[in-house]
Design a protein around this motif. Structure first.
Motif, PDB file in Angstrom:
ATOM      1  N   GLU A   1       0.825  -1.202   0.000  1.00  0.00           N
ATOM      2  CA  GLU A   1       0.000   0.000   0.000  1.00  0.00           C
ATOM      3  C   GLU A   1       0.864   1.259   0.000  1.00  0.00           C
ATOM      4  N   ARG A   2       1.932   1.259   0.762  1.00  0.00           N
ATOM      5  CA  ARG A   2       2.804   2.428   0.813  1.00  0.00           C
ATOM      6  C   ARG A   2       3.378   2.735  -0.568  1.00  0.00           C
ATOM      7  N   GLU A   3       3.700   1.672  -1.309  1.00  0.00           N
ATOM      8  CA  GLU A   3       4.232   1.863  -2.657  1.00  0.00           C
ATOM      9  C   GLU A   3       3.159   2.453  -3.581  1.00  0.00           C
ATOM     10  N   LEU A   4       1.930   1.937  -3.479  1.00  0.00           N
ATOM     11  CA  LEU A   4       0.851   2.435  -4.323  1.00  0.00           C
ATOM     12  C   LEU A   4       0.523   3.903  -4.037  1.00  0.00           C
ATOM     13  N   LEU A   5       0.701   4.319  -2.794  1.00  0.00           N
ATOM     14  CA  LEU A   5       0.304   5.666  -2.392  1.00  0.00           C
ATOM     15  C   LEU A   5       1.429   6.692  -2.510  1.00  0.00           C
ATOM     16  N   SER A   6       2.587   6.269  -2.914  1.00  0.00           N
ATOM     17  CA  SER A   6       3.734   7.181  -2.942  1.00  0.00           C
ATOM     18  C   SER A   6       3.481   8.393  -3.829  1.00  0.00           C
ATOM     19  N   GLY A   7       2.771   8.197  -4.951  1.00  0.00           N
ATOM     20  CA  GLY A   7       2.521   9.297  -5.870  1.00  0.00           C
ATOM     21  C   GLY A   7       1.605  10.354  -5.288  1.00  0.00           C
ATOM     22  N   ILE A   8       0.468   9.914  -4.718  1.00  0.00           N
ATOM     23  CA  ILE A   8      -0.481  10.895  -4.182  1.00  0.00           C
ATOM     24  C   ILE A   8       0.071  11.570  -2.933  1.00  0.00           C
ATOM     25  N   LYS A   9       0.940  10.882  -2.210  1.00  0.00           N
ATOM     26  CA  LYS A   9       1.530  11.498  -1.021  1.00  0.00           C
ATOM     27  C   LYS A   9       2.350  12.725  -1.399  1.00  0.00           C
TER      28      LYS A   9
END
Length: 296
Positions: free
Chosen positions: A126-134
């Protein structure tokens, strides 16, 4: 501080990092809150909101239940910003892997990306998937060491609309003990020990809203002593409620029938508190005797 212009807050981040608390906080701030709306419906949703003319602040949770959001985020945000001219802010809630694992173990829930594997595997994915929006978020809050109350305070501080205004409200109400205790009261004060205007014939059919009754109650030495102590008590406990994250306190003041003493004291207490807080004053049973007489 935020202006009164149209505003959309997107609440996202790691599962288990506090999105539920965040949405409750935005509701207390007066936002219209929506959980997990499909991203492709956002532009149409906002057009419908604008047609009402009544909603200007919206908070929207986006999480892994709408996985296609992360593929469409740039296109959706671009359309909302440029075509519909919305002030958009992204709040990203984060926490350390260790803290998230501990929270999942405590609640005995599975991570949405690790139904058949270790929670840590899902958290890393999940952290990898959310890296862009973060990287696009205007505000990133690490909740690893924050209590729910502290997270609420952080959101209140960052998103409150009026300088110095905390979303805190006090309801002061009068009631009659003969009709039962208010079930939603936080503080209950019994003023049946004060002189009772009911036994004064010319005051019996009046209420604490009438000046003659109000003066009769307030002119008593017992009332003066009580008011001094009660107001000092409220000056101590209400800041404590605010510090603990409460957004509403109900103060119920009762006498026998809810007609005279409690009404006068509720008026006095409400006016005293209005100097520092947003206060509403209600009288639950002030017309109860009149209604009983009419029915009979």
């Amino acid at each position: 501080m935020m202006s009164e212009s149209d505003e959309l807050v997107i609440v996202t981040g790691m599962s288990g990092a506090g999105k539920t608390v965040a949405m409750q906080s935005f509701e207390d701030l007066g936002y219209f809150c929506v959980d997990n709306m499909p991203p492709e419906l956002l532009p149409k949703f906002w057009e419908l909101i604008k047609e009402t003319g009544k909603i200007h602040k919206v908070a929207l949770v986006i999480d892994l239940r709408a996985r296609n959001f992360y593929d469409e985020i740039n296109e959706v945000l671009s359309e909302l910003k440029h075509n519909l001219r919305i002030d958009i802010r992204i709040l990203f809630l984060d926490a350390s892997n260790e803290e998230l694992v501990a929270r999942y173990k405590e609640t005995r829930r599975s991570h949405p990306l690790s139904r058949d594997s270790r929670p840590l595997d899902g958290i890393r994915r999940e952290r990898e998937l959310l890296s862009g929006i973060k990287t696009q978020a205007q505000l990133v809050v690490d909740t690893s060491k924050l209590s729910p109350r502290q997270l609420r305070e952080e959101i209140f501080h960052s998103f409150q609309t009026d300088e110095g205004q905390y979303p805190f409200h006090i309801d002061v109400m009068s009631f009659g003990f003969k009709y039962g205790l208010p079930i939603d009261a936080d503080i209950v004060m019994d003023v049946r020990f004060l002189p009772n205007p009911y036994y004064i014939p010319e005051l019996r059919n009046k209420t604490g809203l009438d000046q003659e009754v109000y003066n009769y109650v307030m002119d008593s030495d017992k009332t003066t002593e009580f008011v001094n102590h009660f107001e000092a008590l409220l000056q101590t406990v209400i800041p404590g409620y605010i510090k603990e994250g409460k957004t509403n306190v109900v103060i119920a003041i009762g006498c026998t029938g809810g007609q005279h003493r409690s009404v006068a004291l509720a008026q006095r207490t409400g006016e005293f508190l209005k100097k520092d807080y947003h206060v509403s004053i209600t009288h639950r049973d002030v017309n109860r005797r009149k209604e009983t007489v009419n029915r009979s």
